[in-house]
Design an enzyme around this catalytic site. Structure first.
Site, PDB file in Angstrom:
ATOM      1  N   ASP A  67      68.318 -31.036 -46.854  1.00  0.00           N
ATOM      2  CA  ASP A  67      69.030 -31.086 -45.458  1.00  0.00           C
ATOM      3  C   ASP A  67      67.981 -31.536 -44.274  1.00  0.00           C
ATOM      4  O   ASP A  67      67.444 -29.961 -45.018  1.00  0.00           O
ATOM      5  CB  ASP A  67      69.736 -29.995 -45.586  1.00  0.00           C
ATOM      6  CG  ASP A  67      71.092 -30.739 -44.229  1.00  0.00           C
ATOM      7  OD1 ASP A  67      71.118 -31.667 -43.405  1.00  0.00           O
ATOM      8  OD2 ASP A  67      71.863 -29.076 -43.909  1.00  0.00           O
ATOM      9  N   ASP A  96      70.417 -37.960 -42.391  1.00  0.00           N
ATOM     10  CA  ASP A  96      69.602 -36.146 -42.530  1.00  0.00           C
ATOM     11  C   ASP A  96      69.724 -35.860 -44.170  1.00  0.00           C
ATOM     12  O   ASP A  96      69.300 -34.401 -44.369  1.00  0.00           O
ATOM     13  CB  ASP A  96      69.268 -35.406 -41.450  1.00  0.00           C
ATOM     14  CG  ASP A  96      71.410 -35.297 -41.474  1.00  0.00           C
ATOM     15  OD1 ASP A  96      71.886 -35.932 -41.884  1.00  0.00           O
ATOM     16  OD2 ASP A  96      71.235 -34.332 -40.153  1.00  0.00           O
ATOM     17  N   GLU A  97      70.036 -36.061 -45.341  1.00  0.00           N
ATOM     18  CA  GLU A  97      70.265 -35.028 -46.175  1.00  0.00           C
ATOM     19  C   GLU A  97      70.936 -36.412 -47.239  1.00  0.00           C
ATOM     20  O   GLU A  97      71.424 -37.281 -47.240  1.00  0.00           O
ATOM     21  CB  GLU A  97      71.733 -34.019 -45.994  1.00  0.00           C
ATOM     22  CG  GLU A  97      73.588 -34.788 -45.330  1.00  0.00           C
ATOM     23  CD  GLU A  97      73.589 -33.923 -44.778  1.00  0.00           C
ATOM     24  OE1 GLU A  97      74.122 -32.447 -46.484  1.00  0.00           O
ATOM     25  OE2 GLU A  97      75.076 -34.144 -44.521  1.00  0.00           O
TER      26      GLU A  97
END
Length: 361
Positions: free
Chosen positions: A12, A105-106
């Site tokens: 993350d 983003d993860e």
């Protein structure tokens, strides 16, 4: 305990959009920054300096400015964020092809068997975080455990720029002490309902029978019963058949007249055509999404027997769908999406995946 012994990492990025802006614009470092927001918008991401003032993503920009008058509001640059996200995913694929992106983003990575033959998932996570920093200048946090749920929970523990491993022998104790608010898939509404049932942490939840949880929470009750025991069987899935393709645009300044709306619908139609062309996808159902300044949302769809072919089809239909509702307030977001696709014939389509957990409240 009844769960597969896999090695799962959840990576993350830390305050991703805001961190990108601080990296690209050094004068913003150390200052409270939010991406999106402003007087009429919604915060898309907040720097850690802004979070100290209680500013969070999805917060109305007006409230964020009240909490921190010196807040620096940045217009989103989604193309830049996508560019860096692709760079980060290339790093993931140096270790495994079992990568399941959740957003820009993860992502989840299954490294049970990995390309570099590294035994320790903890070491892999550390190497990945170091490489991300070396190549992008951004920090990431990671969670490591035997399934996706535990890895997701663990990644939030040592943020920012840290990692946590939940070993198999630690799982039961860890879950019993975990506050119910920390369970991924339990939002504020459900947490409040559980508090009324005197469920405050995992050990309290564990006392409830499967029958009682299903009776009160429906299908989610089955999920709660198993994850508190460390059981979550969902595999890391790098590919799924795509069910829809869409383009949305949130406007820095609200659209105040119909001419502006039509101009933006034309641009969105062009973007949608390009996206479909790259993926060789067509669809029969077109949906128009409108979000107004007061955050109310309106959607309207049209399904036809033949596939929509090009931007002229999208734009013409979008205008008709727009005209079904009177233009009575400023618009902050427009979107077009195509569904009822021809993807049933396709074996693999790269998509942004949704985590197979219950909806957050």
């Amino acid at each position: 305990m009844d769960f597969p012994q896999r090695k799962i990492i959840h990576v993350d990025m830390d305050a991703f959009y805001a961190s990108v802006e601080q990296h690209d614009h050094p004068e913003l470092r150390g200052k409270p920054v939010c991406v999106g927001g402003g007087k009429y918008g919604v915060v898309a991401a907040a720097s850690y300096e802004a979070r100290k003032f209680g500013i969070r993503s999805a917060m109305p920009g007006k409230l964020a400015l009240e909490k921190c008058p010196e807040l620096i509001v940045i217009k989103p640059r989604f193309q830049r964020y996508k560019e860096i996200s692709q760079q980060i995913r290339q790093i993931f694929h140096e270790y495994t092809d079992l990568v399941e992106p959740l957003s820009l983003d993860e992502a989840y990575l299954d490294v049970t068997e990995n390309k570099k033959g590294i035994e320790s998932a903890n070491q892999i996570a550390r190497e990945i975080r170091e490489t991300i920093f070396e190549e992008t200048g951004l920090t990431a946090s990671a969670g490591i455990s035997v399934n996706k749920f535990l890895a997701k929970v663990a990644s939030d523990y040592n943020k920012p720029n840290g990692q946590k491993t939940i070993h198999p022998i630690q799982i039961l104790e860890f879950m019993e002490e975990l506050p119910i608010e920390k369970f991924y898939g339990i939002g504020k509404v459900t947490a409040n309902k559980m508090h009324q049932m005197h469920i405050f942490k995992g050990s309290d939840l564990k006392k409830k029978s499967l029958e009682e949880l299903v009776r009160i929470f429906g299908k989610s009750g089955n999920y709660y019963y198993h994850v508190v025991r460390g059981i979550h069987r969902s595999e890391v899935k790098p590919h799924r058949i795509q069910k829809s393709v869409g383009v949305e645009e949130t406007y820095w300044e609200n659209l105040l007249d119909e001419e502006s709306v039509f101009k933006q619908l034309k641009l969105i139609s062009e973007d949608l055509e390009e996206r479909l062309r790259r993926k060789e996808i067509r669809g029969k159902s077109l949906t128009l999404k409108i979000k107004y300044r007061d955050f109310s949302v309106y959607t309207r769809s049209k399904t036809q027997e033949m596939y929509y072919e090009n931007l002229e089809d999208f734009y013409k239909t979008a205008k008709k769908l727009w005209e079904l509702r009177p233009f009575d307030k400023p618009v902050r977001l427009l979107g077009l999406s195509l569904s009822n696709l021809n993807t049933q014939e396709k074996k693999q389509v790269s998509v942004q995946l949704k985590i197979p957990f219950p909806e957050l409240d």
